[in-house]
Design a protein around this motif. Structure first.
Motif, PDB file in Angstrom:
ATOM      1  N   ARG A   3       0.829  -1.211   0.000  1.00 41.21           N
ATOM      2  CA  ARG A   3       0.000   0.000   0.000  1.00 41.21           C
ATOM      3  C   ARG A   3       0.861   1.258   0.000  1.00 41.21           C
ATOM      4  O   ARG A   3       0.380   2.341  -0.314  1.00 41.21           O
ATOM      5  N   LYS A   4       2.105   1.120   0.369  1.00 37.35           N
ATOM      6  CA  LYS A   4       3.025   2.255   0.322  1.00 37.35           C
ATOM      7  C   LYS A   4       4.456   1.730   0.229  1.00 37.35           C
ATOM      8  O   LYS A   4       4.733   0.569   0.545  1.00 37.35           O
ATOM      9  N   GLY A   5       5.342   2.607  -0.224  1.00 36.76           N
ATOM     10  CA  GLY A   5       6.745   2.226  -0.331  1.00 36.76           C
ATOM     11  C   GLY A   5       7.173   2.043  -1.780  1.00 36.76           C
ATOM     12  O   GLY A   5       6.409   2.280  -2.723  1.00 36.76           O
ATOM     13  N   THR A   6       8.430   1.630  -1.955  1.00 40.64           N
ATOM     14  CA  THR A   6       8.991   1.436  -3.285  1.00 40.64           C
ATOM     15  C   THR A   6       9.789   0.134  -3.351  1.00 40.64           C
ATOM     16  O   THR A   6      10.257  -0.381  -2.336  1.00 40.64           O
ATOM     17  N   PHE A   7       9.919  -0.378  -4.567  1.00 41.73           N
ATOM     18  CA  PHE A   7      10.836  -1.476  -4.857  1.00 41.73           C
ATOM     19  C   PHE A   7      11.662  -1.058  -6.069  1.00 41.73           C
ATOM     20  O   PHE A   7      11.122  -0.579  -7.068  1.00 41.73           O
ATOM     21  N   ALA A   8      12.987  -1.236  -5.983  1.00 41.41           N
ATOM     22  CA  ALA A   8      13.850  -0.856  -7.096  1.00 41.41           C
ATOM     23  C   ALA A   8      14.977  -1.866  -7.253  1.00 41.41           C
ATOM     24  O   ALA A   8      15.541  -2.339  -6.260  1.00 41.41           O
TER      25      ALA A   8
ATOM     26  N   PHE B 143      11.645   0.012 -11.318  1.00 45.93           N
ATOM     27  CA  PHE B 143      11.266   0.854 -10.182  1.00 45.93           C
ATOM     28  C   PHE B 143       9.749   0.846 -10.054  1.00 45.93           C
ATOM     29  O   PHE B 143       9.031   1.171 -11.009  1.00 45.93           O
ATOM     30  N   ALA B 144       9.244   0.470  -8.884  1.00 47.34           N
ATOM     31  CA  ALA B 144       7.805   0.456  -8.621  1.00 47.34           C
ATOM     32  C   ALA B 144       7.514   1.273  -7.368  1.00 47.34           C
ATOM     33  O   ALA B 144       8.258   1.189  -6.375  1.00 47.34           O
ATOM     34  N   ASN B 145       6.432   2.044  -7.412  1.00 46.36           N
ATOM     35  CA  ASN B 145       6.034   2.882  -6.275  1.00 46.36           C
ATOM     36  C   ASN B 145       4.564   2.623  -5.946  1.00 46.36           C
ATOM     37  O   ASN B 145       3.734   2.399  -6.838  1.00 46.36           O
ATOM     38  N   TYR B 146       4.254   2.678  -4.653  1.00 46.58           N
ATOM     39  CA  TYR B 146       2.894   2.398  -4.191  1.00 46.58           C
ATOM     40  C   TYR B 146       2.447   3.549  -3.296  1.00 46.58           C
ATOM     41  O   TYR B 146       3.103   3.877  -2.314  1.00 46.58           O
ATOM     42  N   GLN B 147       1.294   4.139  -3.670  1.00 45.40           N
ATOM     43  CA  GLN B 147       0.805   5.320  -2.982  1.00 45.40           C
ATOM     44  C   GLN B 147      -0.645   5.118  -2.577  1.00 45.40           C
ATOM     45  O   GLN B 147      -1.510   4.905  -3.425  1.00 45.40           O
ATOM     46  N   PRO B 148      -0.967   5.204  -1.266  1.00 49.48           N
ATOM     47  CA  PRO B 148      -2.373   5.076  -0.854  1.00 49.48           C
ATOM     48  C   PRO B 148      -3.140   6.348  -1.183  1.00 49.48           C
ATOM     49  O   PRO B 148      -2.722   7.450  -0.836  1.00 49.48           O
ATOM     50  N   LEU B 149      -4.271   6.197  -1.878  1.00 50.69           N
ATOM     51  CA  LEU B 149      -5.139   7.330  -2.173  1.00 50.69           C
ATOM     52  C   LEU B 149      -6.319   7.393  -1.220  1.00 50.69           C
ATOM     53  O   LEU B 149      -6.972   8.432  -1.098  1.00 50.69           O
ATOM     54  N   HIS B 150      -6.584   6.266  -0.568  1.00 51.18           N
ATOM     55  CA  HIS B 150      -7.698   6.103   0.359  1.00 51.18           C
ATOM     56  C   HIS B 150      -7.400   4.835   1.125  1.00 51.18           C
ATOM     57  O   HIS B 150      -6.523   4.055   0.759  1.00 51.18           O
ATOM     58  N   SER B 151      -8.106   4.597   2.203  1.00 55.41           N
ATOM     59  CA  SER B 151      -7.859   3.383   2.983  1.00 55.41           C
ATOM     60  C   SER B 151      -8.114   2.119   2.173  1.00 55.41           C
ATOM     61  O   SER B 151      -7.587   1.052   2.484  1.00 55.41           O
ATOM     62  N   LYS B 152      -8.907   2.239   1.098  1.00 58.86           N
ATOM     63  CA  LYS B 152      -9.243   1.078   0.269  1.00 58.86           C
ATOM     64  C   LYS B 152      -8.786   1.225  -1.176  1.00 58.86           C
ATOM     65  O   LYS B 152      -9.173   0.438  -2.034  1.00 58.86           O
ATOM     66  N   VAL B 153      -7.953   2.241  -1.463  1.00 60.39           N
ATOM     67  CA  VAL B 153      -7.514   2.490  -2.833  1.00 60.39           C
ATOM     68  C   VAL B 153      -6.005   2.736  -2.852  1.00 60.39           C
ATOM     69  O   VAL B 153      -5.483   3.534  -2.068  1.00 60.39           O
ATOM     70  N   VAL B 154      -5.312   2.049  -3.750  1.00 58.76           N
ATOM     71  CA  VAL B 154      -3.869   2.203  -3.917  1.00 58.76           C
ATOM     72  C   VAL B 154      -3.560   2.497  -5.372  1.00 58.76           C
ATOM     73  O   VAL B 154      -4.121   1.864  -6.282  1.00 58.76           O
ATOM     74  N   LEU B 155      -2.677   3.446  -5.605  1.00 55.86           N
ATOM     75  CA  LEU B 155      -2.162   3.707  -6.945  1.00 55.86           C
ATOM     76  C   LEU B 155      -0.769   3.104  -7.036  1.00 55.86           C
ATOM     77  O   LEU B 155       0.146   3.502  -6.308  1.00 55.86           O
ATOM     78  N   ALA B 156      -0.592   2.136  -7.934  1.00 53.99           N
ATOM     79  CA  ALA B 156       0.698   1.488  -8.155  1.00 53.99           C
ATOM     80  C   ALA B 156       1.249   1.933  -9.508  1.00 53.99           C
ATOM     81  O   ALA B 156       0.528   1.921 -10.515  1.00 53.99           O
TER      82      ALA B 156
ATOM     83  N   GLU C   8      -1.591   1.350 -12.230  1.00 55.48           N
ATOM     84  CA  GLU C   8      -2.749   0.528 -11.892  1.00 55.48           C
ATOM     85  C   GLU C   8      -3.418   1.079 -10.637  1.00 55.48           C
ATOM     86  O   GLU C   8      -2.747   1.313  -9.622  1.00 55.48           O
ATOM     87  N   SER C   9      -4.725   1.276 -10.705  1.00 53.53           N
ATOM     88  CA  SER C   9      -5.516   1.643  -9.530  1.00 53.53           C
ATOM     89  C   SER C   9      -6.134   0.377  -8.960  1.00 53.53           C
ATOM     90  O   SER C   9      -6.768  -0.392  -9.688  1.00 53.53           O
ATOM     91  N   ARG C  10      -5.947   0.163  -7.666  1.00 53.84           N
ATOM     92  CA  ARG C  10      -6.409  -1.055  -7.004  1.00 53.84           C
ATOM     93  C   ARG C  10      -7.440  -0.690  -5.943  1.00 53.84           C
ATOM     94  O   ARG C  10      -7.170   0.092  -5.034  1.00 53.84           O
ATOM     95  N   PHE C  11      -8.627  -1.273  -6.080  1.00 50.24           N
ATOM     96  CA  PHE C  11      -9.751  -0.954  -5.208  1.00 50.24           C
ATOM     97  C   PHE C  11     -10.156  -2.183  -4.407  1.00 50.24           C
ATOM     98  O   PHE C  11     -10.406  -3.246  -4.983  1.00 50.24           O
ATOM     99  N   GLU C  12     -10.230  -2.048  -3.089  1.00 53.26           N
ATOM    100  CA  GLU C  12     -10.809  -3.090  -2.240  1.00 53.26           C
ATOM    101  C   GLU C  12     -12.301  -2.777  -2.121  1.00 53.26           C
ATOM    102  O   GLU C  12     -12.697  -1.827  -1.452  1.00 53.26           O
ATOM    103  N   VAL C  13     -13.131  -3.579  -2.780  1.00 51.74           N
ATOM    104  CA  VAL C  13     -14.541  -3.246  -2.950  1.00 51.74           C
ATOM    105  C   VAL C  13     -15.412  -3.798  -1.834  1.00 51.74           C
ATOM    106  O   VAL C  13     -16.193  -3.072  -1.208  1.00 51.74           O
ATOM    107  N   TRP C  14     -15.272  -5.091  -1.563  1.00 52.29           N
ATOM    108  CA  TRP C  14     -16.156  -5.724  -0.581  1.00 52.29           C
ATOM    109  C   TRP C  14     -15.522  -7.010  -0.066  1.00 52.29           C
ATOM    110  O   TRP C  14     -15.223  -7.914  -0.828  1.00 52.29           O
ATOM    111  N   LYS C  15     -15.271  -7.056   1.227  1.00 56.55           N
ATOM    112  CA  LYS C  15     -14.714  -8.237   1.876  1.00 56.55           C
ATOM    113  C   LYS C  15     -13.515  -8.778   1.104  1.00 56.55           C
ATOM    114  O   LYS C  15     -12.457  -8.179   1.122  1.00 56.55           O
ATOM    115  N   PHE C  16     -13.676  -9.902   0.401  1.00 51.02           N
ATOM    116  CA  PHE C  16     -12.554 -10.527  -0.294  1.00 51.02           C
ATOM    117  C   PHE C  16     -12.526 -10.184  -1.791  1.00 51.02           C
ATOM    118  O   PHE C  16     -11.757 -10.768  -2.561  1.00 51.02           O
TER     119      PHE C  16
END
Length: 378
Positions: free
Chosen positions: A216-221, A245-258, A304-312
């Protein structure tokens, strides 16, 4: 049901990095489902376990595939609480397109996490599609190939979240069939009959991600230079430079921008076609066959935008922008390639947030491709 899904969809992941996702995945399954009844301590090792798993996956290059894998996990006797589990696995798979692979990935942490060895030994009997080199696309050509492959990284921790080491790769690529009258059959393409690469170079890795499987946050290089030389046993000389190089940024508690920036640059003449920089596949430009575009260089941007929508259940939307290049023009920014798509995520293991990944990627004006695998693309 969750246990069944997680095990049935334990898939082959070809890439390796500093934390060996494919090995950590199997260890997570073992821990999550208490599949550790075989654990026994010995003079040199502790927390040992053996776990058999079925394999199912689906890629455009293979169709549906199935097989079996056995993995063993352990820690060294004298390592402390921060030690990560080491792992050695062995598996086989057969695909809908009559491809066979046997492989043994391994991931070893020693002296807690100070030393790290990761790699894979494998044999592959495959058929691939060839579309030409550079911007000059040709009608697809199917060819068969047999090859053993060895990849290994030996590294040492030199700072917080930072590793440096040596990377070695060997591949003896023998083309077993081509289509009569087409480009590979002509013998004019470098490596179209066979090639042998033996490469040794330096690698630097840094990882500040808060999680391995779903950051949900941080980088890999990673940055590495990998010379292929006759002095190492290869049949030709060339050099590869790679930056990932990959970066991960939380946009919301249930949304991540990778986001991911990836560059592969090759120097040298007579580079075999299978060793050129390839765009396409399950991780680099979903929507394209692996190797749909190939040249000495490529530069790739992915988001890529990643959304946690419902439970699993989760959803994603992704896009990729890629460019080719060669010795005349490092990157041809005037000739972009573009893909986009969407995906469904089914959480197989809650604690580690390991997802079954179902993606559909599209290149404009061409039909899309379906991917069924596990873990995120980057």
């Amino acid at each position: 049901m969750k246990k069944t899904l997680a095990i049935i969809f334990c898939l082959i992941i070809k890439n390796t990095n500093v934390y060996a996702k494919e090995n950590l995945l199997i260890d997570s399954l073992s821990a999550h489902y208490n599949l550790d009844s075989l654990k026994k301590n010995s003079k040199y090792f502790r927390d040992k376990s053996i776990l058999p798993l079925p394999i199912v996956f689906r890629l455009p290059e293979t169709g549906f595939a199935g097989g079996a894998l056995v993995t063993g996990t352990f820690k060294f006797k004298n390592d402390g609480a921060i030690a990560k589990p080491s792992q050695i696995s062995a598996g086989v798979a057969y695909t809908q397109k009559e491809q066979f692979l046997a492989y043994m990935p391994f991931s070893v942490f020693y002296n807690n996490i100070k030393y790290y060895i990761n790699g894979e030994v494998g044999f592959f009997k495959y058929n691939y599609k060839y579309f030409g080199i550079g911007e000059n696309q040709i009608p697809e050509e199917t060819y068969g190939v047999d090859y053993p492959r060895l990849k290994i990284l030996v590294s040492q921790q030199i700072g917080k979240n930072l590793y440096a080491g040596l990377r070695y790769q060997f591949e003896n690529y023998k083309v077993t069939s081509t289509e009569v009258g087409k480009e590979l059959a002509s013998g004019k393409v470098a490596g179209s009959q066979n090639s042998r690469t033996s490469s040794l170079g330096i690698s630097f890795l840094k990882d500040t991600r808060d999680a391995i499987f779903y950051p949900r946050k941080g980088t890999f290089a990673e940055f590495y230079i990998l010379p292929t030389l006759k002095a190492f046993g290869a049949d030709r000389n060339f050099n590869r430079i790679v930056l990932d190089f990959a970066n991960y940024q939380p946009l919301h508690s249930k949304v991540v921008l990778a986001t991911n920036i990836y560059g592969s640059f090759i120097q040298g003449k007579n580079v075999p076609f299978n060793q050129l920089s390839l765009l396409g596949g399950a991780k680099k430009m979903r929507g394209l066959f692996e190797g749909k575009f190939r040249d000495k260089n490529f530069f790739l941007l992915q988001a890529e935008s990643r959304f946690e929508v419902w439970k699993f259940i989760g959803l994603t939307a992704f896009s990729s922008l890629g460019y080719l290049g060669d010795e005349k023009q490092l990157v041809r920014f005037d000739k972009p390639k573009f893909t986009y798509g969407a995906g469904l995520r089914i959480k197989a293991i809650k604690k580690e947030h390991i997802n079954i990944r179902i993606d559909y990627g599209i290149q404009p004006k061409e039909k899309g491709n379906l991917y069924l695998t596990i873990g995120e693309a980057f």
